[in-house]
Write a protein that holds these residues in place. Structure first.
Motif, short mmCIF file in Angstrom:
data_model
loop_
_atom_site.label_atom_id
_atom_site.label_comp_id
_atom_site.label_asym_id
_atom_site.label_seq_id
_atom_site.Cartn_x
_atom_site.Cartn_y
_atom_site.Cartn_z
N LYS A 126 -33.32 -16.50 23.70
CA LYS A 126 -33.72 -17.14 22.45
C LYS A 126 -34.28 -16.11 21.47
O LYS A 126 -34.01 -16.14 20.28
N VAL A 127 -35.11 -15.17 22.02
CA VAL A 127 -35.82 -14.24 21.14
C VAL A 127 -34.92 -13.07 20.71
O VAL A 127 -34.95 -12.66 19.56
N ALA A 128 -34.12 -12.55 21.65
CA ALA A 128 -33.39 -11.32 21.33
C ALA A 128 -31.87 -11.47 21.45
O ALA A 128 -31.15 -10.49 21.33
N PHE B 38 -36.87 -7.42 33.88
CA PHE B 38 -37.78 -8.13 32.99
C PHE B 38 -37.05 -9.21 32.21
O PHE B 38 -37.60 -10.28 31.97
N CYS B 39 -35.78 -8.96 31.81
CA CYS B 39 -35.07 -9.96 31.01
C CYS B 39 -33.71 -10.31 31.58
O CYS B 39 -33.05 -11.22 31.10
N GLY B 40 -33.24 -9.57 32.61
CA GLY B 40 -31.96 -9.91 33.23
C GLY B 40 -30.75 -9.25 32.61
O GLY B 40 -29.63 -9.49 33.04
N ALA B 41 -30.95 -8.38 31.60
CA ALA B 41 -29.81 -7.70 30.99
C ALA B 41 -29.26 -6.67 31.96
O ALA B 41 -29.99 -6.16 32.82
N THR B 42 -27.95 -6.34 31.85
CA THR B 42 -27.41 -5.22 32.63
C THR B 42 -27.19 -4.05 31.67
O THR B 42 -26.69 -4.23 30.57
N LEU B 43 -27.57 -2.87 32.12
CA LEU B 43 -27.57 -1.71 31.24
C LEU B 43 -26.86 -0.54 31.90
O LEU B 43 -26.80 -0.48 33.13
N ARG C 273 -32.48 -4.86 25.13
CA ARG C 273 -32.84 -6.18 24.63
C ARG C 273 -34.35 -6.38 24.58
O ARG C 273 -34.88 -6.78 23.56
N CYS C 274 -35.06 -6.10 25.72
CA CYS C 274 -36.48 -6.45 25.75
C CYS C 274 -37.38 -5.24 25.56
O CYS C 274 -38.59 -5.39 25.35
#
Ligand SMILES: [Zn+2]
Ligand SMILES: [Zn+2]
Length: 423
Positions: free
Chosen positions: A202-204, A227-232, A241-242
């Protein structure tokens, strides 16, 4: 009910590092890691409205709990009622700063920061999409504070304290006590509705998708942001993202966990040797240690309460140190035992840790309620500080332990992944 094409295509599990493709999720659905069963995403029905309702009513209940008498107390013709605010002011005015600060943090500061942050977030999603800077801070607070919310432990602490006092006085529950129960239940409800991946989306917005197939993030040369579940991409040091720092495996996880465990064991010695509470009755002051308190309750026949204190103050902290040490050992020298069982042990360890705080809360409640000079009064002992430090250190030890290390040494998984590659 419509599908949500809301999440990115893949996410790495923060417990086992396994890459999971995220299917379209329906409202009310829970998405679990296909490899270890850890819940990755919970999609709640009308989540914003429900968080708003539960969060605001929780705040209202706290306001009520602060406004009226909390507990009534009568013995030998002396009658007293205390308010929740009085509990705090007695501790602070009598110089029990440590206990006063622990209670303020656990009961008011952490829950209020948590509730205001999540309410602000939900409100800003609907009305003010431009406050992105503030939103990011609020999501961080929500995620960081959540494990330190202890109002439910405090509620059990109140009940234990009342049983302890039952032989000394007649206790009555006043209006604010019931409002406090409402506050606890609604705060737990709010917590259960919050999902960190939902908040970050929602935020990013959606995270960038990496072209990954299956197996663990590490094997695919990517990092899953825990922390946010993104894959990098693997060379990243911070999440796109976070903004949180990211790592494939927590650096020095085992040595930090081990150091925290040793420190917590050392500080557990004074916690047991020194008195945790001093009781004055008719001019005689008697100090009691944690074990002394348990034995006294047992001899008085309050077996369930004696067992609760024994469990919370002795068994859980020691079992926690033992199981975390064993898990660290297992990361170094893996055994044939199933990783699923080790992960279960880790989850239990993380879950029960904060319940050790019961005895500290019991001492705080008794101190603030039983203040009748030489006739009868209760004071906190020096062990309160060291015991609290022990609980906090073991909680930090569980947080610094990286459960992905357990899976790395899992032979069955290594085999299955290499089989998949051969196919
Ligand atoms: Zn998993
Ligand atoms: Zn991230």
């Amino acid at each position: 009910m419509s599908h949500f094409a809301f999440y990115e295509n893949v996410t790495a599990c923060e417990e086992c590092d396994f890459i999971n493709p995220i299917p379209p999720l329906k409202s009310g659905e829970r998405f679990r890691c296909q490899h270890c069963g850890h819940v990755l995403i919970s999609v709640h029905r009308q989540v914003a409205a429900r968080i708003m309702a539960a969060g605001l009513s929780s705040l209202l209940m706290l306001a009520l709990a602060m406004s009226f008498p909390f507990l009534g107390f009568s013995t030998n013709g002396i009658e007293r009622t205390v308010t929740l605010f009085h509990t705090l002011s007695v501790l602070l005015s009598q110089g029990h700063l440590v206990l006063g600060s622990i209670i303020s943090l656990a009961l008011f500061v952490f829950p209020l920061v948590y509730l205001f942050s999540i309410l602000f977030l939900v409100w800003s999603f609907q009305h003010k999409p431009i406050l992105n800077f503030a939103q990011r801070y609020c999501v961080r607070w929500v995620v960081v504070i959540q494990p330190w919310l202890m109002v439910d432990v405090f509620l059990v602490g109140i009940l234990v304290a009342l049983v302890k006092m039952n032989s000394l006085a007649d206790i009555s529950f006043e209006l604010s006590f019931w409002a406090f129960c409402g506050y606890v239940i609604l705060l737990l409800k709010t917590e259960s509705l919050v999902d960190k991946r939902w908040l970050w989306n929602k935020v990013a917005g959606k995270a960038d998708d990496q072209s990954v197939v299956t197996g663990t993030a590490k094997e695919q040369g990517v990092i899953g942001c825990h922390f946010c579940g993104a894959t990098l991409a693997a060379h990243k040091r911070h999440c796109n993202r976070c903004g949180h720092s990211v790592y494939s495996r927590r650096p020095k996880s085992l040595s930090s966990t081990a150091a925290l465990l040793v420190a917590s064991l050392l500080i557990y010695i004074p916690a047991n040797v020194f008195p945790i509470m001093e009781t004055t009755f008719l001019g005689n002051t008697e100090p009691s240690t944690i074990m002394g308190g348990v034995l006294l309750l047992w001899s008085l026949g309050s077996y369930p309460v004696a067992l609760i204190i024994l469990l919370a103050s002795v068994v859980i902290p020691l079992a926690k140190v033992l199981s975390l040490s064993w898990l660290c050992w297992q990361c170094h020298f893996p055994s044939k035992r199933l990783t699923e069982q080790k992960i279960k042990l880790y989850r239990i360890t993380e879950f029960v840790g904060r319940w050790s705080m019961i005895d500290v809360f019991v001492v705080a409640i008794l101190t603030s309620m039983v203040q009748m000079g030489n006739f009868m009064s209760i004071l906190p002992g020096t062990a309160v500080l060291s015991f609290t430090a022990m609980v906090v250190l073991t909680m930090l030890a569980a947080m610094t332990f990286d459960p992905r290390l357990l899976w790395d040494k899992d032979e069955a998984r290594t085999v299955s992944v290499s089989e998949r590659r051969e196919e």
